[in-house]
Scaffold this active site. Structure first.
Site, PDB file in Angstrom:
ATOM      1  N   LYS A 132      29.703 -54.274 -18.234  1.00  0.00           N
ATOM      2  CA  LYS A 132      28.770 -53.656 -17.295  1.00  0.00           C
ATOM      3  C   LYS A 132      29.196 -52.203 -17.187  1.00  0.00           C
ATOM      4  CE  LYS A 132      29.089 -54.096 -12.417  1.00  0.00           C
ATOM      5  NZ  LYS A 132      28.696 -54.626 -11.135  1.00  0.00           N
TER       6      LYS A 132
ATOM      7  N   GLU B 159      26.285 -61.420  -9.115  1.00  0.00           N
ATOM      8  CA  GLU B 159      27.630 -60.974  -8.743  1.00  0.00           C
ATOM      9  C   GLU B 159      27.719 -60.766  -7.232  1.00  0.00           C
ATOM     10  OE1 GLU B 159      30.025 -56.809  -9.248  1.00  0.00           O
ATOM     11  OE2 GLU B 159      28.783 -57.450 -10.934  1.00  0.00           O
TER      12      GLU B 159
ATOM     13  N   GLU C 252      25.140 -44.629 -11.131  1.00  0.00           N
ATOM     14  CA  GLU C 252      25.385 -45.328 -12.395  1.00  0.00           C
ATOM     15  C   GLU C 252      24.223 -45.201 -13.374  1.00  0.00           C
ATOM     16  OE1 GLU C 252      26.702 -49.259 -11.376  1.00  0.00           O
ATOM     17  OE2 GLU C 252      28.382 -48.484 -10.213  1.00  0.00           O
TER      18      GLU C 252
ATOM     19  N   LYS D  87      37.996 -55.196 -13.472  1.00  0.00           N
ATOM     20  CA  LYS D  87      38.077 -53.746 -13.302  1.00  0.00           C
ATOM     21  C   LYS D  87      39.554 -53.380 -13.349  1.00  0.00           C
ATOM     22  CE  LYS D  87      34.057 -53.247 -10.244  1.00  0.00           C
ATOM     23  NZ  LYS D  87      33.653 -53.214  -8.822  1.00  0.00           N
TER      24      LYS D  87
END
Length: 438
Positions: free
Chosen positions: A398, A297, A211, A347
């Site tokens: 994010k 998270e 990422e 998501k």
């Protein structure tokens, strides 16, 4: 306006794995969506259909999902002649066509590609940007809200080597006056962090993970947080930039022992050092007391409900459910009832249609939760989630570090949206948890 053609193909994601791309053609032209995929996936997610043929792509091919779009979904949807602007009806039709609770027959990756491409066709037909169409579908108020970019600058866990157990450390530019300023601050801190990592851990520490974050050989969370704090300081943003973590603790939960192993990457890990959920909760609290942590998270495993409720009662920062909720309405309902967390990680590919994604956000907002729209570790150049974040007034997104084009594609799209909206948009800033009410 009727759909004249639906065509899917297999393309590649940012990890070199196959994924599904769908084209929906109407009178306004060709509308395309590409589906992402995750590395650490929740048990309760919908089914991403993979071919399982080990002689090709290590079993990760998506030719069956592509075939399902081209041979089953496409012809059926065209024949049904549903108005592309009626997203709920389109998605309901797709779900009925599949007929399973987890989209396992046709594949969530097949269904989602069609669902998102249809939304783009509808926006074009209305002559509005995608975020405006999504806002209409969700019934959100104006002005539009631009999200705070949670930038994953340091990777550990399943996304990196090293012994660090926690998966993501993010910087949160929530005191910036605008999105573009927040992104600039984040990019500057990222450059400092990269230079620091190389200096302290050697040249290879500047290498980036899936990422875009650096992945130095770090042993503990404190070590990671100290490095980030130093980078923030060197960039001149002490007190202005906050920190968020994605622990992804399902990855190191020992179910039989009901304990958490922070040394899970070591095959010789010492069971006497594994932590109970109370001990892990205490660790989080001590970190939050020492560092400017505003969001955690997946602090506990996806089915360790007791731990989540315990933590929720005793902490005041944002607790985000990802593996816990997997964007699933039933899991969200349970998390609300058990008071397990106070924010949803959204998501789209965990639930498989745009309509269900919007509903998941609305259910979360209704209970006063925050919503963070998220990429997956296997991403593409598709920028739909940027429009979703703005359209839903989520206030937080994010989408990785300010590095690697598949991450920046989303951030650049929000820059364009910011420019286009001008005074008709506000930056969520420190109100990122309650942006829907701004």
């Amino acid at each position: 306006m009727p759909i004249s053609k639906i065509h899917a193909r297999s393309v590649y994601d940012s990890r070199g794995n196959p994924t599904v791309e769908v084209d929906v053609v109407t009178e306004t032209g060709l509308h395309r969506a590409i589906v992402p995929s995750g590395a650490s996936t929740g048990l309760h997610e919908v089914v991403e259909l993979r071919d399982g043929d080990k002689t090709k792509w290590g079993g990760k091919g998506v030719l069956n999902a592509v075939k399902n779009v081209n041979d089953v979904i496409g012809p059926a949807l065209i024949k049904e002649n549903i108005d592309v602007k009626d997203q709920a009806k389109v998605d309901e039709f797709l779900n009925k066509l599949d007929g399973t609770p987890n989209k396992g027959k046709l594949g969530a990756n097949a269904i989602l590609g069609v669902s998102l491409a249809v939304a783009k066709a509808a926006a074009a037909e209305k002559g509005v940007p995608l975020y405006a169409h999504i806002s209409d579908l969700a019934g959100t108020k104006k002005p539009f809200v631009l999200p705070v970019p949670f930038q994953n600058v340091l990777n550990g866990g399943s996304h990196a080597g090293g012994r660090l157990a926690f998966q993501e450390f993010m910087i949160v530019p929530d005191t910036a006056p605008t999105f573009s300023e927040g992104l600039r601050q984040g990019a500057e801190v990222y450059q400092e962090l990269k230079a620091l990592a190389k200096k302290k851990y050697g040249q290879s520490a500047g290498n980036v993970g899936d990422e875009g974050g650096v992945a130095p050989d770090i042993q503990t969370a404190e070590e990671a947080l100290d490095l980030i704090t130093e980078a923030i300081e060197q960039a001149g943003y002490t007190g202005q930039i906050k920190i968020a973590m994605d622990v992804a603790s399902s990855e190191f939960y020992k179910e039989d022992a009901k304990k958490y192993d922070l040394d899970f990457k070591n095959p010789e890990s010492d069971p006497t050092k594994w932590l109970t959920y109370e001990q892990l909760a205490d660790l989080y609290k001590s970190l939050a007391a020492k560092y400017p942590i505003v969001s955690i998270e997946d602090p506990f495993a996806e089915d360790d409900w007791e731990a989540w409720s315990y933590f929720y009662k005793t902490s005041d920062f944002q607790i985000v459910g990802d593996d816990l909720t997997v964007t699933n309405p039933l899991r969200i309902k349970k998390a609300i009832e058990l008071k397990s967390c106070n924010a949803l990680l959204l998501k789209v590919n965990q639930i498989g249609t745009l309509t269900e994604s919007i509903q998941a956000a609305k259910d979360s907002y209704a209970d006063g939760w925050g919503v963070m729209v998220s990429h997956r570790s296997g991403e593409t150049e598709d920028v739909t989630i940027a429009d979703i974040a703005v359209g839903l007034r989520a206030g937080q997104i994010k989408t990785g570090a300010p590095a690697r084009s598949e991450r920046l594609a989303k951030l650049n799209q929000i820059l364009r949206i910011e420019e286009e909206l001008g005074a008709n948009a506000v930056y969520a800033g420190e109100k990122f948890r309650t942006a829907v009410n701004l």
